[in-house]
Design an enzyme around this catalytic site. Structure first.
Site, short mmCIF file in Angstrom:
data_model
loop_
_atom_site.label_atom_id
_atom_site.label_comp_id
_atom_site.label_asym_id
_atom_site.label_seq_id
_atom_site.Cartn_x
_atom_site.Cartn_y
_atom_site.Cartn_z
N CYS A 60 -13.74 -6.84 -12.60
CA CYS A 60 -12.54 -7.77 -12.99
C CYS A 60 -11.69 -7.30 -13.88
CB CYS A 60 -13.02 -9.30 -12.83
SG CYS A 60 -11.96 -10.31 -13.02
N CYS A 107 -9.31 -7.29 -10.87
CA CYS A 107 -8.53 -8.64 -10.84
C CYS A 107 -7.21 -8.53 -12.02
CB CYS A 107 -9.13 -9.67 -11.02
SG CYS A 107 -10.59 -9.77 -10.22
N LYS A 133 -4.98 -5.35 -11.96
CA LYS A 133 -4.07 -5.54 -10.86
C LYS A 133 -3.02 -6.43 -10.82
CE LYS A 133 -5.08 -8.50 -8.08
NZ LYS A 133 -6.20 -8.53 -6.99
N TYR A 146 -8.24 -6.32 1.30
CA TYR A 146 -7.37 -6.82 0.19
C TYR A 146 -6.83 -5.90 -0.72
CZ TYR A 146 -9.78 -11.50 -0.15
OH TYR A 146 -10.51 -12.67 -0.11
N GLU A 195 -2.85 -5.12 -1.23
CA GLU A 195 -2.25 -5.41 -2.63
C GLU A 195 -1.57 -4.10 -3.35
OE1 GLU A 195 -5.62 -7.17 -4.74
OE2 GLU A 195 -5.01 -9.20 -3.92
N HIS A 208 10.25 -32.53 -3.66
CA HIS A 208 11.66 -32.24 -3.21
C HIS A 208 12.53 -31.63 -4.25
CE1 HIS A 208 14.45 -31.46 0.08
NE2 HIS A 208 15.33 -31.99 -0.70
N GLU A 242 6.49 -28.42 0.05
CA GLU A 242 6.63 -29.66 0.45
C GLU A 242 6.22 -29.84 1.96
OE1 GLU A 242 10.47 -31.91 0.60
OE2 GLU A 242 11.32 -29.77 -0.13
P1 NDP Z 1 -12.28 -4.76 2.42
O1 NDP Z 1 -13.64 -4.97 3.08
O2 NDP Z 1 -11.31 -6.21 2.36
O3 NDP Z 1 -11.62 -3.84 2.95
C1 NDP Z 1 -11.95 -2.51 3.40
C2 NDP Z 1 -10.94 -1.83 4.34
O4 NDP Z 1 -11.36 -0.25 4.39
C3 NDP Z 1 -10.95 -2.33 5.71
O5 NDP Z 1 -9.64 -2.33 6.17
C4 NDP Z 1 -11.71 -1.54 6.53
O6 NDP Z 1 -11.54 -1.31 7.70
C5 NDP Z 1 -11.27 -0.03 5.94
N1 NDP Z 1 -12.61 0.78 5.95
C6 NDP Z 1 -13.83 0.66 5.69
N2 NDP Z 1 -14.48 1.79 6.10
C7 NDP Z 1 -13.46 2.86 6.40
C8 NDP Z 1 -13.54 3.91 6.86
N3 NDP Z 1 -14.72 4.71 6.97
N4 NDP Z 1 -12.49 4.69 7.19
C9 NDP Z 1 -11.13 3.90 7.06
N5 NDP Z 1 -11.12 2.81 6.68
C10 NDP Z 1 -12.24 2.08 6.32
O7 NDP Z 1 -12.57 -4.27 1.06
P2 NDP Z 1 -11.66 -3.99 -0.17
O8 NDP Z 1 -12.10 -2.49 -1.01
O9 NDP Z 1 -10.24 -4.00 0.17
O10 NDP Z 1 -12.00 -5.39 -1.26
C11 NDP Z 1 -13.48 -5.45 -1.40
C12 NDP Z 1 -13.86 -6.89 -1.82
O11 NDP Z 1 -12.97 -7.24 -3.04
C13 NDP Z 1 -12.93 -7.63 -0.84
O12 NDP Z 1 -13.62 -7.96 0.22
C14 NDP Z 1 -12.87 -8.88 -1.89
O13 NDP Z 1 -14.00 -9.76 -1.65
C15 NDP Z 1 -12.68 -8.49 -3.23
N6 NDP Z 1 -11.42 -8.33 -3.74
C16 NDP Z 1 -10.63 -9.50 -3.67
C17 NDP Z 1 -9.39 -9.68 -4.19
C18 NDP Z 1 -8.76 -10.91 -4.48
O14 NDP Z 1 -9.17 -11.97 -4.45
N7 NDP Z 1 -7.29 -11.07 -4.34
C19 NDP Z 1 -8.59 -8.34 -4.50
C20 NDP Z 1 -9.40 -7.15 -4.24
C21 NDP Z 1 -10.74 -7.17 -3.71
P3 NDP Z 1 -12.15 -2.32 8.90
O15 NDP Z 1 -11.45 -3.74 8.63
O16 NDP Z 1 -11.92 -1.72 10.29
O17 NDP Z 1 -13.62 -2.33 8.94
#
Ligand code: NDP
Length: 457
Positions: free
Chosen positions: A42, A47, A50, A179, A183, A440, A445
């Site tokens: 984080c 976080c 970022k 995510y 982002e 408002h 709202e």
């Molecule tokens: P996510 O699980 O959100 O997303 C992973 C992405 O990678 C998905 O789109 C997935 O596709 C894709 N993917 C997975 N494996 C492959 C592959 N072999 N080839 C191609 N694409 C692939 O993970 P993140 O890494 O983005 O984030 C991890 C976690 O961290 C989040 O789930 C969240 O809990 C936390 N986080 C929270 C944030 C916030 O609160 N703002 C910000 C950043 C992270 P598919 O959907 O098809 O499986």
């Protein structure tokens, strides 16, 4: 038997530090080992940096809007060389605060890697070994890069490296649709890079509300990200272009493009490799995550685990709550289950997406619902002819009239959803929202002004 420590924590991130500090405050003797930097994902590579980049990336578009509002202002470009040292200094400051707070509570901090030797013994990379009545595994997660993509492991970067780039990329490809991918696509776009985002599935942000996913994808693309769904990297190679290292990427649809950086945001995996957990009898799940019960206890009674390493809800505030609940249970004698219901979160895209509770699809699968949805051009944008809409959506149980889900896509949605989350968590009904007088003129709202359901059933 006398132990060296009442609690030994492995991992100095959000969950581990909170647990270590509050346990120490109860008078427990606490040790904590961190192999990298205090603060964890984080603070050091998640976080916090970022969000600072999100702030930085908002000023370019805001300056353009300022001109439209009548400001005489000559645009500029983002200077990574000026921003980067400021970012580094801030992270160092925060790391120091984490260290000071934990040390100040009386915990011993070891800058070392720790492994579990047995249910009550920890061995450090320094060669030291300690016994502990309880061990808390809070080692978090790390980015996963698909090893099936030729060139990805050698040439790609992840969210671990993205904050330490030597030079700001002119062209960047973001792989993934979660995510982190969404982002960073928006961050680099806002900072002035030429951004492509390739996602393998049919729509970004799988698992979130379908209507919002489509709405957000449209807006991310409208703001300038070259977003493609159903597209993956087939292979990538290093190419020299007039003495400059670049990355040639071939897509699964045959396209060939050249980028300065390729960021893989393809998910995260639990940090359990080589920790000695399985040998100590701790059960790991299919993805290497530590399997825990509702009190964060593992299959070994003296070993607990909190945060991303348990792969429950991988969010900092959740890890913190899990760490605090562990201390309540084990050191304060108040058995406490961390509450994983109705956890709000925000995706810091541009525009932002704030969400709490169920998606329309999740709710519908459980019971009949009324869906209230308003998508409109907010005053601030429509005044200058920016054709961008915001979206407010409530999913309401037909039986109880309780608001089951709230979804907001708008600049500032992360801030708005925190407040809406209080109402949803309290079990507010649609009538409670309706009874609340609007503030408002604001965008938000609308959340108390939606009178007729858009869809029912
Ligand atoms: P996510 O699980 O959100 O997303 C992973 C992405 O990678 C998905 O789109 C997935 O596709 C894709 N993917 C997975 N494996 C492959 C592959 N072999 N080839 C191609 N694409 C692939 O993970 P993140 O890494 O983005 O984030 C991890 C976690 O961290 C989040 O789930 C969240 O809990 C936390 N986080 C929270 C944030 C916030 O609160 N703002 C910000 C950043 C992270 P598919 O959907 O098809 O499986």
């Amino acid at each position: 038997m006398a132990f060296d420590y009442d609690l030994f924590v492995i991992g100095g991130g959000s969950g581990g530090v909170r647990a270590g500090r509050v346990a120490a405050e109860t008078g427990a003797k606490v040790g904590l080992a961190e192999e990298f930097r205090m603060g964890g994902t984080c603070v050091i590579r998640g976080c916090v940096p970022k969000k600072l980049m999100v702030f930085a990336s908002g000023y370019g578009p805001a300056a353009a809007e300022a001109r439209a509002y009548g400001w005489d202002y000559d645009g500029g470009t983002f200077n990574w060389d000026r921003f980067k040292p400021m970012l580094d200094a801030e992270l160092e400051r925060l790391e120091g605060i984490y260290r000071k707070n934990l040390g100040g509570a009386g915990a011993d901090i070891f800058d070392a890697r720790a492994v579990v030797k047995d249910p009550h013994t920890i061995e450090l990379s320094t060669g030291e070994s300690f016994t502990a009545k309880h061990i808390l595994v809070a080692t978090g997660g790390r980015p996963f890069v698909p090893d099936t993509t030729p060139g990805a492991a050698e040439l790609g970067i992840t969210s671990n490296e993205v904050f330490n780039l030597e030079t700001f990329p002119e062209r960047i490809l973001i792989v993934g649709g979660g995510y982190i991918a969404c982002e960073f696509a928006c961050i680099f776009n806002g900072l002035g890079a030429d951004v492509a985002q390739w996602y393998r599935g049919a729509q970004i942000l799988r698992g979130f509300d379908d209507e919002v996913r489509g709405f957000l994808a449209e807006h991310i693309a409208e703001r300038g990200v070259d977003l493609h769904v159903g597209l993956e990297v087939e292979r990538m190679e290093k190419r020299d272009e007039n003495g400059r290292d670049r990355i040639w990427v071939k897509g699964t649809d045959g396209r060939e493009e050249v980028f300065d950086q390729v960021l893989f945001a393809t998910g995260r995996t639990a940090n359990t490799d080589g920790l000695g957990l399985e040998d100590a009898g701790v059960t790991l799940g299919r993805w290497g995550e530590v399997v825990v019960d509702e009190y964060s206890q593992t299959s070994v009674p003296s070993v607990y685990a909190v945060g991303d390493v348990t792969n429950r809800i991988n969010l900092t505030p959740v890890a913190i709550r899990e760490g605090a609940a562990f201390v309540d249970t084990v050191f304060k004698g108040i058995p406490t289950k961390p509450d994983h219901e109705n956890v709000a979160s925000a995706v810091f895209t541009q525009p932002e997406y704030g969400t709490v509770g169920m998606s329309e699809e999740e709710a519908r699968a459980k019971e009949p619902v009324d869906v209230y949805c308003a998508a409109f051009r907010p005053m601030q944008k429509s005044f200058i002819g920016v054709n961008e809409r915001v979206l407010f959506k409530l999913i309401v149980s037909q039986a109880t009239q309780k608001v089951l889900g709230c979804h907001i896509v708008a600049d500032g949605a992360g801030e708005m959803i925190q407040l809406a989350a209080v109402a949803v968590k309290m079990g507010a009904t649609k009538e409670d929202f309706d009874r609340t007088v609007a503030v408002h003129p604001t965008m938000s709202e609308e959340i108390v002004l939606m009178k007729t359901p858009t869809r029912t059933g």
